[in-house]
Design a protein around this motif. Structure first.
Motif, PDB file in Angstrom:
ATOM      1  N   MET A   1       0.757  -1.160  -0.064  1.00 17.69           N
ATOM      2  CA  MET A   1       0.040  -0.064  -0.145  1.00 17.69           C
ATOM      3  C   MET A   1       0.835   1.167   0.123  1.00 17.69           C
ATOM      4  O   MET A   1       1.042   1.796   1.015  1.00 17.69           O
ATOM      5  CB  MET A   1      -1.068  -0.036   1.467  1.00 17.69           C
ATOM      6  CG  MET A   1      -1.823  -1.119   1.275  1.00 17.69           C
ATOM      7  SD  MET A   1      -1.197  -2.812   1.585  1.00 17.69           S
ATOM      8  CE  MET A   1      -2.416  -3.734   1.652  1.00 17.69           C
ATOM      9  N   THR A   2       1.486   1.491  -1.091  1.00 13.13           N
ATOM     10  CA  THR A   2       2.749   2.235  -1.349  1.00 13.13           C
ATOM     11  C   THR A   2       2.938   2.708  -2.610  1.00 13.13           C
ATOM     12  O   THR A   2       2.485   2.405  -3.369  1.00 13.13           O
ATOM     13  CB  THR A   2       3.788   1.486  -0.884  1.00 13.13           C
ATOM     14  OG1 THR A   2       3.869   0.750   0.127  1.00 13.13           O
ATOM     15  CG2 THR A   2       5.222   2.435  -0.839  1.00 13.13           C
ATOM     16  N   TYR A   3       3.447   3.920  -2.696  1.00 11.62           N
ATOM     17  CA  TYR A   3       4.023   4.473  -3.940  1.00 11.62           C
ATOM     18  C   TYR A   3       5.510   4.472  -3.880  1.00 11.62           C
ATOM     19  O   TYR A   3       6.110   4.902  -2.793  1.00 11.62           O
ATOM     20  CB  TYR A   3       3.475   5.674  -4.380  1.00 11.62           C
ATOM     21  CG  TYR A   3       3.524   6.808  -3.353  1.00 11.62           C
ATOM     22  CD1 TYR A   3       4.757   7.692  -3.510  1.00 11.62           C
ATOM     23  CD2 TYR A   3       2.551   7.262  -2.748  1.00 11.62           C
ATOM     24  CE1 TYR A   3       4.688   8.800  -2.558  1.00 11.62           C
ATOM     25  CE2 TYR A   3       2.507   8.347  -1.952  1.00 11.62           C
ATOM     26  CZ  TYR A   3       3.698   9.034  -1.739  1.00 11.62           C
ATOM     27  OH  TYR A   3       3.620  10.269  -0.992  1.00 11.62           O
ATOM     28  N   SER A   4       6.261   4.229  -5.132  1.00 12.48           N
ATOM     29  CA  SER A   4       7.820   4.206  -4.957  1.00 12.48           C
ATOM     30  C   SER A   4       8.206   4.494  -6.113  1.00 12.48           C
ATOM     31  O   SER A   4       7.806   4.299  -7.214  1.00 12.48           O
ATOM     32  CB  SER A   4       8.500   2.757  -4.349  1.00 12.48           C
ATOM     33  OG  SER A   4       7.813   1.914  -5.572  1.00 12.48           O
ATOM     34  N   ILE A   5       9.583   4.576  -6.357  1.00  9.04           N
ATOM     35  CA  ILE A   5      10.310   4.871  -7.581  1.00  9.04           C
ATOM     36  C   ILE A   5      11.685   4.176  -7.433  1.00  9.04           C
ATOM     37  O   ILE A   5      12.432   4.362  -6.479  1.00  9.04           O
ATOM     38  CB  ILE A   5      10.242   6.399  -7.805  1.00  9.04           C
ATOM     39  CG1 ILE A   5      11.015   6.507  -9.251  1.00  9.04           C
ATOM     40  CG2 ILE A   5      11.142   7.287  -6.882  1.00  9.04           C
ATOM     41  CD1 ILE A   5      10.793   7.971 -10.040  1.00  9.04           C
ATOM     42  N   VAL A   6      12.081   3.517  -8.252  1.00  5.63           N
ATOM     43  CA  VAL A   6      13.575   3.188  -8.551  1.00  5.63           C
ATOM     44  C   VAL A   6      14.168   3.594  -9.987  1.00  5.63           C
ATOM     45  O   VAL A   6      13.596   3.782 -10.738  1.00  5.63           O
ATOM     46  CB  VAL A   6      13.780   1.551  -8.803  1.00  5.63           C
ATOM     47  CG1 VAL A   6      13.189   0.728  -7.585  1.00  5.63           C
ATOM     48  CG2 VAL A   6      13.030   0.933  -9.805  1.00  5.63           C
ATOM     49  N   ALA A   7      15.541   4.035  -9.476  1.00  4.73           N
ATOM     50  CA  ALA A   7      15.941   4.957 -10.641  1.00  4.73           C
ATOM     51  C   ALA A   7      17.466   4.844 -10.852  1.00  4.73           C
ATOM     52  O   ALA A   7      18.155   4.481  -9.990  1.00  4.73           O
ATOM     53  CB  ALA A   7      15.733   6.510 -10.571  1.00  4.73           C
ATOM     54  N   ARG A   8      18.194   5.304 -11.914  1.00  6.06           N
ATOM     55  CA  ARG A   8      19.558   5.151 -12.278  1.00  6.06           C
ATOM     56  C   ARG A   8      19.863   6.694 -12.776  1.00  6.06           C
ATOM     57  O   ARG A   8      19.032   7.058 -13.635  1.00  6.06           O
ATOM     58  CB  ARG A   8      19.891   3.913 -13.189  1.00  6.06           C
ATOM     59  CG  ARG A   8      21.596   4.278 -13.483  1.00  6.06           C
ATOM     60  CD  ARG A   8      21.964   3.372 -14.690  1.00  6.06           C
ATOM     61  NE  ARG A   8      23.438   3.339 -14.798  1.00  6.06           N
ATOM     62  CZ  ARG A   8      24.034   4.048 -15.775  1.00  6.06           C
ATOM     63  NH1 ARG A   8      23.161   5.092 -16.401  1.00  6.06           N
ATOM     64  NH2 ARG A   8      25.262   4.167 -16.250  1.00  6.06           N
ATOM     65  N   ASP A   9      20.877   7.364 -12.248  1.00  8.92           N
ATOM     66  CA  ASP A   9      21.335   8.459 -12.774  1.00  8.92           C
ATOM     67  C   ASP A   9      22.444   8.566 -13.680  1.00  8.92           C
ATOM     68  O   ASP A   9      23.495   7.799 -13.755  1.00  8.92           O
ATOM     69  CB  ASP A   9      21.870   9.540 -11.394  1.00  8.92           C
ATOM     70  CG  ASP A   9      22.461  10.930 -12.231  1.00  8.92           C
ATOM     71  OD1 ASP A   9      21.469  11.494 -12.347  1.00  8.92           O
ATOM     72  OD2 ASP A   9      23.671  10.875 -11.985  1.00  8.92           O
ATOM     73  N   PRO A  10      21.856   8.826 -14.978  1.00 13.06           N
ATOM     74  CA  PRO A  10      22.824   8.449 -16.266  1.00 13.06           C
ATOM     75  C   PRO A  10      24.135   9.044 -16.069  1.00 13.06           C
ATOM     76  O   PRO A  10      25.187   8.649 -16.519  1.00 13.06           O
ATOM     77  CB  PRO A  10      22.290   8.855 -17.555  1.00 13.06           C
ATOM     78  CG  PRO A  10      21.212   9.942 -16.899  1.00 13.06           C
ATOM     79  CD  PRO A  10      20.929   9.459 -15.567  1.00 13.06           C
ATOM     80  N   ALA A  11      24.328  10.085 -15.480  1.00 14.58           N
ATOM     81  CA  ALA A  11      25.535  10.991 -15.400  1.00 14.58           C
ATOM     82  C   ALA A  11      26.626  10.384 -14.292  1.00 14.58           C
ATOM     83  O   ALA A  11      27.857  10.201 -14.425  1.00 14.58           O
ATOM     84  CB  ALA A  11      25.375  12.607 -14.751  1.00 14.58           C
ATOM     85  N   SER A  12      26.069   9.943 -13.271  1.00 15.34           N
ATOM     86  CA  SER A  12      26.889   9.424 -12.091  1.00 15.34           C
ATOM     87  C   SER A  12      26.798   7.989 -12.188  1.00 15.34           C
ATOM     88  O   SER A  12      27.650   7.526 -11.460  1.00 15.34           O
ATOM     89  CB  SER A  12      26.632  10.010 -10.735  1.00 15.34           C
ATOM     90  OG  SER A  12      25.109   9.653 -10.310  1.00 15.34           O
ATOM     91  N   GLY A  13      26.011   7.318 -12.574  1.00 12.84           N
ATOM     92  CA  GLY A  13      25.608   5.891 -12.430  1.00 12.84           C
ATOM     93  C   GLY A  13      25.021   5.414 -11.184  1.00 12.84           C
ATOM     94  O   GLY A  13      24.973   4.464 -10.916  1.00 12.84           O
ATOM     95  N   GLN A  14      24.758   6.343 -10.360  1.00 15.64           N
ATOM     96  CA  GLN A  14      24.165   6.005  -9.091  1.00 15.64           C
ATOM     97  C   GLN A  14      22.994   5.721  -9.175  1.00 15.64           C
ATOM     98  O   GLN A  14      22.134   5.770 -10.243  1.00 15.64           O
ATOM     99  CB  GLN A  14      23.843   7.334  -8.278  1.00 15.64           C
ATOM    100  CG  GLN A  14      25.146   7.948  -7.607  1.00 15.64           C
ATOM    101  CD  GLN A  14      25.006   9.531  -7.030  1.00 15.64           C
ATOM    102  OE1 GLN A  14      23.818   9.808  -6.707  1.00 15.64           O
ATOM    103  NE2 GLN A  14      26.075  10.044  -6.646  1.00 15.64           N
ATOM    104  N   LEU A  15      22.419   4.625  -8.139  1.00 17.98           N
ATOM    105  CA  LEU A  15      21.372   3.813  -8.425  1.00 17.98           C
ATOM    106  C   LEU A  15      20.464   4.193  -6.806  1.00 17.98           C
ATOM    107  O   LEU A  15      20.986   4.288  -5.926  1.00 17.98           O
ATOM    108  CB  LEU A  15      21.415   2.368  -8.204  1.00 17.98           C
ATOM    109  CG  LEU A  15      22.438   1.737  -9.515  1.00 17.98           C
ATOM    110  CD1 LEU A  15      23.062   0.709  -9.558  1.00 17.98           C
ATOM    111  CD2 LEU A  15      21.221   1.560 -10.672  1.00 17.98           C
TER     112      LEU A  15
END
Length: 302
Positions: A1-15
């Motif tokens: 019962m949640t909202y979320s986001i997963v992502a990668r930053d293309p400049a730094s490669g951070q996840l």
């Protein structure tokens, strides 16, 4: 019962992964990430095992969609799950089980996936996607900033049907490390709060300040006095008066030969909490706060 986001930053490669829910301490079960490998959000009738099991497969080179499907196929309760995954290349995969409670959905884009269930109304995932992309256009915006922006947009669209309670954000480096606990850049959570997103944003700033403090202390140990002073100053600018950050700044000032400024900050620190004097004496005695020749703690306090 949640909202979320997963992502990668293309400049730094951070996840990274971020979420909010009207559920106690979601940060203890939902967000998973491993430097240079990927990030996972596991929610709805949450099964935390999706985090490490997906990440193990990604680390072994399994494509993201195949990794998620393999874990899902082995889960007898999969129809009550909702999961989003991003890998180190920015590829994403997600699924929403048929028994998840409406309003449900997901929205994916270049390097990110947003997912939500039991929402107050439609459009939450689309709002997250739009905000995440828009925030990326601003100079100097970090992945953590973009993730927070996505959560704020979700709440603005109605968010969790039950309201707000907890939030969490986890960001790791883009470069793979030897151990899964290494490479963590931001790991903050709000377990129970009337305004968890406001508190989460504050904690992201605190985390950034303390990261700069760590950078400063590492630089000082390595003899990079200029780097130590730059990091300590930047951290203290974010959290003025914070005792631990003030201590790092004092050490950097003293190592730079700016003894009068260091002394003024020592007096400020001790005036705010006298017990800091004992801590300072112990740290100086053990060489953790290097002082120029002829300078003593008593001289700094005078």
């Amino acid at each position: 019962m949640t909202y979320s986001i997963v992502a990668r930053d293309p400049a730094s490669g951070q996840l990274g992964v971020a979420a909010q829910s009207c559920y106690f301490a979601l940060g203890s079960v939902l967000p998973w990430a491993r430097a240079g490998v990927g990030a996972v959000a596991t929610q709805s009738m949450v099964d935390p095992a999706y985090g490490p099991r997906c990440l193990d497969r990604l680390a072994a080179g399994v494509p993201v969609a195949e990794a998620l499907e393999a874990v899902r196929a082995a889960d007898e309760g999969r129809e009550v799950r909702q999961v989003g995954v991003v890998d180190a290349t920015g590829a994403v995969a997600s699924f929403t089980g048929s028994s998840c409670i409406a309003v449900v959905g997901h929205a994916a884009g270049d390097g990110y996936s947003a997912q939500a269930n039991m929402m107050a109304g439609p459009g939450v995932c689309e709002a997250m996607a739009a905000a995440f992309e828009a925030a990326g256009a601003a100079p100097g915006t970090t992945l953590a900033d973009r993730l927070v922006a996505a959560l704020v947009a979700a709440e603005g669209q109605g968010g969790d049907a039950r309201g707000q309670m907890s939030a969490a954000l986890l960001v790791v480096e883009g470069q793979r490390r030897d151990h899964p606990w290494e490479g963590v850049l931001v790991d903050v959570r709000v377990d129970h709060h009337p305004e968890p997103l406001t508190e989460l944003a504050r904690l992201v700033t605190v985390a950034r300040a303390y990261h700069l403090c760590d950078v400063a202390e590492t630089a000082l140990v390595q003899g990079d006095v200029a780097g130590a002073l730059a990091g300590a100053t930047a951290g203290l600018d974010l959290l003025p008066g914070e005792g631990n950050l003030l201590l790092s700044h004092i050490a950097a000032l003293a190592a730079s030969g700016r003894v009068d400024e260091a002394a003024a900050e020592v007096r400020q620190l001790v005036a705010g909490r006298p017990a800091w004097e004992g801590v300072l004496r112990a740290l100086i005695a053990r060489g953790f706060v290097p002082l120029p020749d002829g300078v003593t703690i008593d001289g700094l306090l005078a």
